[in-house]
Design a protein around this motif. Structure first.
Motif: not given
Length: 129
Positions: A81-85, A91-93
């Motif tokens: 899964s990807r991490v998003y900013a 935002v961690l999976p």
């Protein structure tokens, strides 16, 4: 040396499109020493658009082959899964699960170093190695 032509006429200079460029950046990730008792700063080159989430995604992907040969490791679980900013929030999976203290420090220091480098935001009072 003598050169001879076979009737091919010269042509004017042909111009083309601009040469392609690749945006390459250096990002910092924090891994664990071979004894797992301290953090070590590693610089990685990344081509393309970068932000803080890019550095965290590099950390989540785990150590490179060269870093493994040096005995460096991570306590950050790997995930596909990807991490998003989102604004100032990373935002961690969900599948990363509970994080150890060292994993939390790795993520924190990687995010702080990336923000300082990529976004020009000064590092806070907490110092990372």
């Amino acid at each position: 040396m003598t050169l001879a032509g076979c009737g091919v006429r010269p042509t004017p200079v042909l111009t083309g499109a601009e040469a392609p460029t690749i945006s390459s950046h250096e990002l910092t990730v924090y891994l664990l020493t071979p004894k797992h008792d301290d953090l070590v700063r590693r610089t990685r080159t990344y081509s393309g658009t970068v932000d803080t989430a890019t550095a965290i995604n590099l950390l989540v992907a785990g150590p490179t082959e060269e870093e493994k040969k040096l005995g460096l490791s991570t306590e950050v679980p790997s995930t596909s899964s990807r991490v998003y900013a989102v604004s100032n929030l990373i935002v961690l999976p969900e599948d990363l699960g509970p994080l150890s203290k060292m994993a939390q420090l790795q993520l924190y220091c990687t995010a702080i170093a990336s923000r300082a480098k990529v976004e020009g935001v000064p590092q806070p009072g907490f110092s990372c190695p």
